[in-house]
Design a protein around this motif. Structure first.
Motif, mmCIF file in Angstrom:
data_model
loop_
_atom_site.group_PDB
_atom_site.id
_atom_site.type_symbol
_atom_site.label_atom_id
_atom_site.label_comp_id
_atom_site.label_asym_id
_atom_site.label_seq_id
_atom_site.Cartn_x
_atom_site.Cartn_y
_atom_site.Cartn_z
ATOM 1 N N GLU A 1 -1.198 -1.232 5.634
ATOM 2 C CA GLU A 1 -0.393 -0.082 6.063
ATOM 3 C C GLU A 1 0.111 0.714 4.863
ATOM 4 N N PHE A 2 0.289 2.001 5.081
ATOM 5 C CA PHE A 2 0.856 2.864 4.036
ATOM 6 C C PHE A 2 1.503 4.062 4.715
ATOM 7 N N ARG B 1 -6.608 -8.333 11.573
ATOM 8 C CA ARG B 1 -7.033 -8.387 10.165
ATOM 9 C C ARG B 1 -5.848 -8.658 9.256
ATOM 10 N N MET C 1 -13.776 -3.148 7.867
ATOM 11 C CA MET C 1 -12.626 -3.488 7.028
ATOM 12 C C MET C 1 -11.548 -2.426 7.214
ATOM 13 N N ILE C 2 -10.353 -2.859 7.050
ATOM 14 C CA ILE C 2 -9.215 -2.020 7.407
ATOM 15 C C ILE C 2 -8.188 -2.080 6.280
ATOM 16 N N PRO C 3 -7.671 -0.935 5.852
ATOM 17 C CA PRO C 3 -6.669 -0.952 4.778
ATOM 18 C C PRO C 3 -5.342 -1.540 5.272
ATOM 19 N N ASP D 1 -17.430 -7.311 10.504
ATOM 20 C CA ASP D 1 -17.503 -6.284 9.462
ATOM 21 C C ASP D 1 -18.790 -6.485 8.682
ATOM 22 N N MET E 1 4.595 0.466 10.145
ATOM 23 C CA MET E 1 4.586 1.885 9.793
ATOM 24 C C MET E 1 4.490 2.701 11.071
ATOM 25 N N PHE F 1 -9.264 8.980 6.846
ATOM 26 C CA PHE F 1 -8.207 8.638 7.785
ATOM 27 C C PHE F 1 -8.083 9.790 8.778
ATOM 28 N N MET G 1 -9.468 0.734 -0.651
ATOM 29 C CA MET G 1 -8.373 0.374 0.255
ATOM 30 C C MET G 1 -8.899 -0.431 1.441
ATOM 31 N N LYS G 2 -10.082 -0.056 1.920
ATOM 32 C CA LYS G 2 -10.642 -0.794 3.059
ATOM 33 C C LYS G 2 -10.947 -2.237 2.679
ATOM 34 N N LEU G 3 -11.390 -2.438 1.463
ATOM 35 C CA LEU G 3 -11.658 -3.801 0.993
ATOM 36 C C LEU G 3 -10.382 -4.489 0.520
ATOM 37 N N ARG G 4 -9.279 -3.794 0.621
ATOM 38 C CA ARG G 4 -7.952 -4.274 0.226
ATOM 39 C C ARG G 4 -7.899 -4.619 -1.265
ATOM 40 N N VAL H 1 -10.571 5.352 -0.754
ATOM 41 C CA VAL H 1 -10.570 4.752 0.591
ATOM 42 C C VAL H 1 -11.459 3.493 0.664
ATOM 43 N N PRO H 2 -12.661 3.505 0.068
ATOM 44 C CA PRO H 2 -13.446 2.265 0.111
ATOM 45 C C PRO H 2 -12.706 1.078 -0.523
ATOM 46 N N GLY I 1 -10.764 11.230 -1.189
ATOM 47 C CA GLY I 1 -10.572 9.816 -0.848
ATOM 48 C C GLY I 1 -11.819 8.970 -1.016
ATOM 49 N N ASP J 1 -18.862 -1.056 5.423
ATOM 50 C CA ASP J 1 -17.488 -0.739 5.065
ATOM 51 C C ASP J 1 -17.393 -0.211 3.645
ATOM 52 N N SER K 1 -19.224 2.866 2.733
ATOM 53 C CA SER K 1 -19.698 4.256 2.742
ATOM 54 C C SER K 1 -21.173 4.424 2.386
ATOM 55 N N THR L 1 -14.716 6.711 6.162
ATOM 56 C CA THR L 1 -14.102 6.843 4.840
ATOM 57 C C THR L 1 -13.071 7.967 4.854
ATOM 58 N N ARG M 1 -3.120 4.669 8.631
ATOM 59 C CA ARG M 1 -4.306 3.989 8.122
ATOM 60 C C ARG M 1 -5.471 3.988 9.114
ATOM 61 N N GLN N 1 -6.106 12.805 7.880
ATOM 62 C CA GLN N 1 -6.617 13.779 6.918
ATOM 63 C C GLN N 1 -7.255 14.995 7.574
#
Lengths: 796, 157, 283
Positions: C5-6, A121, C1-3, A296, B1, B65, C41-44, C38-39, C34, B43, B45, B63, B22, B68
């Motif tokens: 890196e952080f 991705r 979908m994937i965020p 997705d 990371m 990580f 972040m997942k959608l970037r 988080v949603p 979150g 994606d 929620s 939703t 992540r 968490q």
């Protein structure tokens, strides 16, 4: 061979054998498959709807750790040709990944293959694409005129035109000669000339996103040295997938194995074989490693085919007494940017449904399919039939309102009468059987129609906005050609059967084992149904078009009957000395094969099975004789119905609209469905419930909305409203039974029925509710604002 | 990371997963622990296919990580049946044909258990509202409602 | 979908969180439940360089009554708010509105502080805290400050909160006669329009009213003309209808989207103002 007997378990509410694994999280879906060395794909997709690709910079993506390779469409096209389709009409070339031009937002432009899903991705996002934008075609009327652009300028269409967005033109109905291609309008013109009343309305059956809860996915595994390809795919038809993979990759059908593991719903959208599938196969073959791709949800909204999207300009000619004289319609189907496997076929099914359940003496339809810069359409639950029935049922309802007739009585007046079957409609379909009055009467009774009318009128008197709606549907099942099955009774007396249908929630393992259990007189838990694997199932056409019980179930029973006949011969041989039993006098009951009327003369099922596998040599060694024909109990059958089956039904709904907000609530929904003989009522009810929910979803909530730039505005569940439990009433179901002459059990098919009937029923009810405000038609979805505006007296 | 190690108690067993910050909880469960009964259906929620329990409460594991939930107790669909005996809600789904394709089912069952934990004798309307975090495309929900009612009756009895 | 890196850090205390946040130079974000972040972040659509998890800071969660006021800690979940017996007794509009958020799973993780800080124009709780006249308690490197909720929400996703500040909680004087009414967007369950109304009623007369709307415009805000019309009037259907009839007339920047035009939203502000007031008056 003895003639098929009706299994005794038919009509029993048998709970599903599929469920124990699924309710414990033990099912295996495509994304659950993990192979050593498996790589992951991600696609870079176009963010514009129409444009030429100027450049693609993949360097940043290629530099990332874990990225195996990046391929653009042009690079892929060097070893992967355009995708095959199954319709016979001229169609533009369509590459799995765009080579020089993108024609819808979401079209793939490059693929990344990496060691990890997250890295893939990241790398796809790092690809830079420069486009030279082209004008975007979103409106089907303008598309018809080639305005503002032509998507496929090099295509010569069925009319011999180039430089047109018309993908297909198909006339149908009275006076159309499909062989000569000529159209005689005299009958339809006379119908309208003689009309005392004419209904005329433009209606839109909107674009929908199928949204199976499991997005698509594929794992492709080419094994170098063996030169075989194994593909796990979330598909409704693994054999079709295998055949198309072979065609495009130049492989033999013996070299490719396609497995449909648990498939998390399809609704027609997993009939199509997609670009991502072909790419996974080609890339795996190139790299010699297994490759996985999982869609997705956000991708699914643009990358999986959409459904419906067809506009009708409908006219009905009638007499004042309600007799319908003719129906004329011009259809424009917005098929999106390309033709997929069955894209062009689906709207042609609409043409065929335009007689509904009515004896309409003259019908003329003209269908145009046009390209626009949107995701391609293909089958979606009902596939062409809901559209046709929607238009007819809305039209009938408008006619009833115009004439001041009860909608049930107007329908009754125009029904095809029970003694006229088989009935060839002017739309070109031969209906097998039907008793529409019986379904209407039961619906009126169950709903308490007259009582509901009084309830509605009383509510109106209080100032509430309440309406009643009715719809009648008929659909075509059993299409999709032959089906294949095999049945093997093993030496231990257990049974394995294979079916070429490929379930994704329909419960075939339960239904088919029930059929065989009744047929062989052994408990269902001794029977295994194998499906969804081209290496284990010799041939098949998949699960689609509500065909599995009709075609797959009959094929299984026919194969079973052959094996049963052979088994009876073994039993008769075993019993011969003591009873002079004849094979055709034996019955299969409670685990025994015995002489009818003299149950003491018989053998256990296991004894006969064991003997069948003893073989002549061993039998001779033991001093025994052996019947002619040799060892074993296995056989197979191909079966194709002599004609399509036509289930039907009547739905009645009561709705109430919130005067302040325009929010519509379905207060009551009564559904009478007639799918012929019901094998398992539990499963049939489940199919109807799901269909009703999808049909109501279309009426009230769902819609793929594009802006003028061709961007999908309803691109996630945040904006595309899926029906939830709280959006739906408790459905009240019942049935009539009109058997089909085309199937030995009289079954007709039920998978799509609920979807077809409920949509016009709800819209008819909403129009009724808002009729005091002067409304005669509403286009879907019935968003609160639309209804609120009508109540406010504003424009629609 | 960098990668981090997270300790969890999953279905009663202490487990360690090594993840990126992540990494979504659902991916850690599915891909590292092989608990593939928890599904991903969207994606944003909405769909609830990924519903699991964290410390006894239903959450959407797509939703969250994995980092968490360090130290938390996770229950997935695989941990619902005890000693080979189905949970009443699982039994209800089987008896009442509360599933077809089965994809939404694990999340739907988890949400239903949570619903009954909070409200053991819900009305039909409360069941329908209580499952608003879960989408099913197959069943039209009626048999799911029946399944929850079955479980409520069974627990009462 | 994937965020993307952080870095992930877990804060031990409020001050620790503030220090860690400051160290990210504006690139970091706080993570509690979150469920807003988080949603995205997942959608970037959001790509913070690091996340500082404040969900386990002791004392930052919980609902307390103190000196006639109620305090709700920032990391209190919507579920905890919805189920709070204290709030149901003293100020039922808060659990009522919390129960309208998302779905049970979302309410189990989503937090009050997160919802306020994110300030989605369609979120429910901003309208409630504005209507209750709550104070938002904020801590930053310079110490504590309190901001009136109505001043906290400034614009689209924009609040009075510095890049190194944290919401610790909200405090308000509870009252029973308050209600929340919402028109659900049918896909997301966010508010197309949501109205919270709080009435101070004595002897059947409205002494003062606070009414706030969400979903209609860039941010949650009061409807002063409604409040003015109610003050001093009997708390009855007639006054409510008259006040609701002017609701939203002064709203600017009304949201327009697929689900509702400006005209419809404005009309719904009136409808849901009436409904919220009716609920408030009935309590």
């Amino acid at each position: 061979m003895t003639s098929p007997t009706l299994p005794k378990l038919i009509g029993a509410r048998i709970k599903r054998r599929e469920d124990p694994r699924l309710i414990q999280g033990r099912g295996t879906y495509v994304d659950d498959i993990k192979l050593a060395g498996m790589l992951h794909m991600a696609f870079k997709r176009s963010d514009i709807a129409h444009g030429r690709i100027v450049s693609i910079d993949t360097s940043a993506a290629e530099a990332m750790e874990g990225v195996e390779c990046v391929l653009t469409g042009a690079q892929l096209a060097e070893f992967l040709g355009p995708m095959p389709i199954l319709t016979p009409f001229p169609a533009p070339p369509h590459y799995a990944v765009a080579t020089d031009t993108v024609r819808y937002a979401g079209e793939p432009v490059a693929v990344v293959v990496a060691t990890d899903r997250y890295v893939a991705r990241d790398a796809a996002d790092a690809i830079q694409v420069e486009f030279d934008p082209l004008p975007v075609v979103v409106d089907p009327d303008r598309a018809l005129a080639g305005d503002p652009a032509v998507l496929h300028p090099d295509l010569t269409n069925i009319l011999g035109q180039t430089g047109s967005n018309i993908a297909l033109y198909v006339p149908a109905g009275t006076g159309f000669d499909p062989v000569a291609g000529t159209v005689d309008n005299s009958a339809i013109d006379a119908a309208f000339a003689n009309a005392e009343v004419v209904i005329s309305q433009r209606m839109w059956n909107q674009r929908l996103v199928p949204n199976a809860m499991e997005p698509r996915g594929v794992v492709a595994h080419w094994e170098p040295g063996k030169d075989t390809l194994t593909v796990w795919s979330s598909t409704q038809n693994p054999h079709t997938a295998r055949n198309t993979f072979c065609g495009l990759l130049g492989l033999g059908q013996d070299q490719v194995r396609v497995i449909a593991p648990e498939v998390g719903g399809g609704f027609g959208a997993k009939i199509n074989i997609y670009g991502e599938d072909y790419v996974a196969c080609a890339v795996s073959r190139r790299l010699g490693l297994p490759v996985k791709w999982i869609e997705d949800r956000s991708e699914a909204f643009v990358a999986t085919t959409h459904g419906r999207d067809i506009v009708a300009d409908l006219e009905i000619a009638a007499k004042r007494d309600g007799t319908i004289l003719g129906l004329r319609v011009k259809l424009i189907a917005d098929i999106g940017a390309y033709e997929m496997l069955l894209t062009a076929l689906v709207p042609t099914l609409t043409n065929g449904m335009l007689s509904g359940v009515y004896d309409i003496p003259a019908i003329r339809s003209e269908l145009y399919e046009v390209f626009t810069n949107k995701t391609p359409t293909d089958a979606y639950r009902g596939a062409g039939r809901p559209e046709g029935i929607y238009f007819v049922e809305r039209g009938i309802d408008m006619l009833a309102r115009e004439l001041g007739m009860d909608p049930g009585e107007l329908r009754r007046k125009n029904f095809i009468k029970p003694d006229k079957f088989p009935f060839m409609t002017q739309a070109g379909n031969q209906y097998d059987s039907g008793n529409y009055e019986a379904a209407l009467d039961l619906a009126l009774k169950n709903a308490n129609w007259e009582g509901l009318k009084r309830e509605r009128d009383a509510a109106r008197a209080e100032g509430r906005v309440v309406g009643l709606g009715m719809s009648f549907y008929v659909e075509i099942c059993g299409i999709g050609g032959w089906e294949h099955a095999s049945v093997t009774v093993h030496a231990d007396g257990r049974i394995t059967a294979t079916t070429g249908t490929s379930p994704h929630g329909q419960g075939h393992e339960t239904t088919f084992s029930t059929l065989l259990s009744g047929q062989f007189g052994v408990p269902a838990d001794r029977i295994t149904i194998v499906h969804g694997d081209t290496a284990m199932v010799k041939a098949g056409n998949g699960t689609l078009g509500s065909r599995s019980q009709v075609s797959g179930g009959t094929a299984i029973m026919n194969a079973g009957e052959k094996v049963k006949g052979r088994m009876a011969e073994f039993a008769a041989f075993m019993l011969g000395a003591e009873a002079e039993a004849k094979a055709d006098e034996l019955e299969f009951v409670d685990g025994r094969i015995q002489l009818a009327g003299t149950p003491s003369i018989g053998k256990t099922f296991e004894e006969v099975a064991a003997f069948a596998y003893m073989g002549a040599g061993n039998a001779a060694g033991a001093g025994m004789g052996y019947p002619e024909g040799g060892a074993g109990l296995t056989d197979e059958a191909f079966w194709e119905p002599a004609g399509a089956t036509f289930p039907f039904g009547c739905h009645i709904a009561m709705v109430e609209v919130d005067r302040d907000t325009g929010e519509l609530a379905v207060k009551k929904l009564v559904a009478i469905d007639d799918c012929g003989t019901v094998v398992n009522p539990l499963i049939v009810e489940g199919q109807v419930h799901g269909g009703l929910a999808q049909g109501i979803g279309q009426a009230l909530l769902e819609g793929a909305v594009y802006d003028e730039d061709g961007q999908l505005l309803t691109g996630s569940f945040m904006d595309y409203a899926m029906p939830r439990a709280s959006d739906l009433p408790r459905f009240e179901l019942d049935k009539t039974t009109t058997v089909s002459p085309h199937t030995p059990l009289g079954t007709k098919g039920i998978g799509e029925a609920g979807t077809i009937g409920s949509t016009p029923c709800i819209v008819n009810a909403a129009v009724d509710a808002l009729s005091p405000f002067g409304v005669t038609h509403l286009d879907m979805p019935l968003r609160p604002e639309l209804l609120w505006r009508i109540i406010q007296g504003g424009a629609q | 990371m960098g990668q981090v190690t997270v300790t969890l108690n999953v279905n009663g067993r202490n487990r360690k997963v090594t993840v990126e910050p992540r990494t979504l909880l659902v991916h850690a469960l599915r891909e590292q622990l092989g608990l593939t009964g928890t599904h991903v259906g969207c994606d944003t929620s909405q769909c609830g296919a990924c519903t699991v329990f964290v410390n006894g409460q239903s959450v959407k594991s797509c939703t969250l990580f994995a980092v968490q939930v360090e130290g938390d107790a996770i229950t997935t669909i695989e941990g619902v049946a005890k000693d080979g005996e189905l949970h009443p809600v699982q039994e209800g789904f089987w008896e009442e044909h509360g599933l077809q394709c089965g994809y939404c089912t694990p999340g739907m069952i988890m949400a239903s258990i949570d619903l009954l934990n909070t409200n053991p004798q819900p009305t039909e309307a409360e069941i329908r509202d209580g499952l608003c975090g879960n989408l099913c495309r197959c069943t039209g929900y009626q048999h799911i409602v029946n399944a929850v009612q079955y479980a409520a009756e069974k627990v009462k009895a | 979908m994937i965020p993307v890196e952080f870095d992930y850090e877990r804060a031990e205390s409020l001050d620790d969180a503030i220090a860690r946040l400051a160290a990210t130079g504006g690139e970091g974000k706080l993570l509690a439940g979150g469920h807003s972040l988080v949603p995205l972040m997942k959608l970037r659509l959001s790509e913070p360089s690091s996340l500082i998890d404040i969900s386990r800071i002791a004392g930052l969660s919980g609902i307390r009554e103190k000196d006639g006021k109620v305090e709700i800690g920032a990391t209190t979940t919507h579920h905890e708010v919805q189920q709070s017996e204290l709030l149901r007794r003293l100020c039922p509009v808060v659990p009522e509105a919390a129960g309208e958020i998302g779905d049970p799973q979302i309410r189990h993780k989503g937090t009050l502080g997160g919802s306020l800080a994110h300030a989605d124009p369609s979120a429910d709780m901003p309208a409630v805290v504005v209507a209750l006249g709550a104070e938002v308690h904020i801590k930053g490197p310079g110490g504590w400050r309190a901001v009136a909720a109505e001043d906290f929400f400034q614009d689209l996703f924009t609040v009075d909160l510095g890049p190194d500040e944290i919401i610790a909680g909200v405090q308000f004087r509870p009252l029973r006669s308050a209600g929340y009414a919402k028109l659900h967007q049918r896909a997301s369950h966010y508010a197309i329009v949501g109205v919270a109304a709080a009435l101070d009623v004595e002897g059947g007369v409205v002494r003062s009213a606070r009414v706030a709307v969400t979903g209609a415009s860039t941010h949650a805000q009061r409807l002063p003309n409604v409040e003015e019309l109610l003050a001093g009037r009997p708390a009855n259907a007639e006054s409510i209808a008259a006040a609701a009839a002017v609701a939203g007339d002064t709203l600017e920047d009304v949201n327009v989207d697929l689900h509702a035009s400006e005209e419809y939203r404005r009309a719904m502000v009136k409808v849901f103002t009436r409904r919220a007031l009716e609920r408030a008056a009935a309590r």
